[in-house]
Design an enzyme around this catalytic site. Sequence first.
Site, PDB file in Angstrom:
ATOM      1  N   GLU A   1      43.961  36.779 -94.614  1.00 12.47           N
ATOM      2  CA  GLU A   1      43.368  38.208 -94.089  1.00 12.47           C
ATOM      3  C   GLU A   1      43.751  39.110 -94.981  1.00 12.47           C
ATOM      4  OE1 GLU A   1      44.345  36.759 -90.197  1.00 12.47           O
ATOM      5  OE2 GLU A   1      42.834  38.306 -89.492  1.00 12.47           O
TER       6      GLU A   1
ATOM      7  N   TYR B   1      45.041  30.652 -94.406  1.00 10.45           N
ATOM      8  CA  TYR B   1      44.795  31.942 -93.844  1.00 10.45           C
ATOM      9  C   TYR B   1      45.095  33.029 -95.026  1.00 10.45           C
ATOM     10  CZ  TYR B   1      43.056  32.313 -89.352  1.00 10.45           C
ATOM     11  OH  TYR B   1      42.021  32.143 -87.957  1.00 10.45           O
TER      12      TYR B   1
END
Length: 420
Positions: free
Chosen positions: A53, A51
């Site tokens: 972001e 991940y």
Amino acid sequence: MSSLADVDPEIAELIRAEERRQADTVKLIPSENYVSRAVLEATGTVLTNKYSEGYAGKRYYEGQQVIDQIETVAIERAKALFGVNHANVQPYSGSPANLAIYLAFLNPGDTVMGMGLPFGGHLTHGWSVSATGKWFNPVRYGVRQDTGRIDMDEVRALALEHRPKLIFCGGTAIPRTIDFPAFAEIAREAGAVLAADIAHIAGLIAGGAHPSPVGHADVISTTTHKTLRGPRGAMLMATDDEHAKALNKAVFPGLQGGPHNHTTAAIAVALREAAGDDFKAYARQVVTNAKALAEELSSRGFELVSGGTDNHLILIDLTSKGVAGKPAAQALDRAGLETNYNTVPFDPRKPFDPSGLRIGTPSVTSRGMGESEMRQIGAWMDEVVTALAKGDADEADKVIARVHGEVSDLTSKFPAPGLA
Ligand code: DSN
């Protein structure tokens, strides 16, 4: 594949079947291509586990030592290839990329102007069934009935009448060169942001086979998997810092969560491939092949929207052949020639059963096919469509079976990248 075959033989076998299908088919869908083995390898990596972001240097998760480098490489390659100051490589695909443009520059209810879907525009350019047509106020331009080409006088008149905040140029079924300077002039007059959606022609632009929107459009959106020959993904590009800032904010946190890092790596690989001299030759050959195929089809009585092509795409109106697009596409598919049925401008038929066929040369050119193969493909298309039009199913089946055999001979001589 061994561990996939062990864990899930059903899916492994289906993937193999699709590999065989793609290898054995003359793929003429203009938005498809064959990616290289290198792009495939990058796509199937552990990067899918991470991940990330945010953007490089400003993420919301730890452990970005490698991902930041990969995304930065992809961005730098996009900037160099297209000659822009800013690139965002995170949009999941073309539609989310275009939605980010709305979020960056419009409020709900604002006016957007784009090419109507039946004329070759994209759903996200303000078509009625898309969120962009429901949540914004769409104004649509088309093509002239006599020329099949965009009427820039109509575009200007509509823009000055409706004063859209955003104008899209580009689309999904446009066989002719897009006049970016003319669109830019109109957008300036109307006070609109100009977005060039170059999804279909990005590879041609990168390879110098279509003029670039850089220096004309305020923002550029593209998918990465059509003529650009990368993985399924998208990019947004801009020259101006403020435009770029607005786009970045719109992609994340405006619309998306974590970027698909395995896709980002594969985009970087595709951009490296697209910067090479081989790719320039490829882009030129895509256009040369499309022109050869268009000429062959024309000489056999096929009616082409706008009379031909300047790029990778040919839109055929089958009305004069006495066959609709859908049965023709289905018969051609049975013969190993993969096309898609498509609306033609001013089509009296419905979108799910339209009058046209949309074809293109990105995939066959990736296999190394040239003009003589295009002429052969045009001849096969004619044989199948003519047999279908006669209405004798048994006779048509015989023609389809024979053509399929000949198609198999051809595909066996031109191994597809990534599958060979
Ligand atoms: N589906 C794409 C195409 O085939 O052109 C457009 O989104």
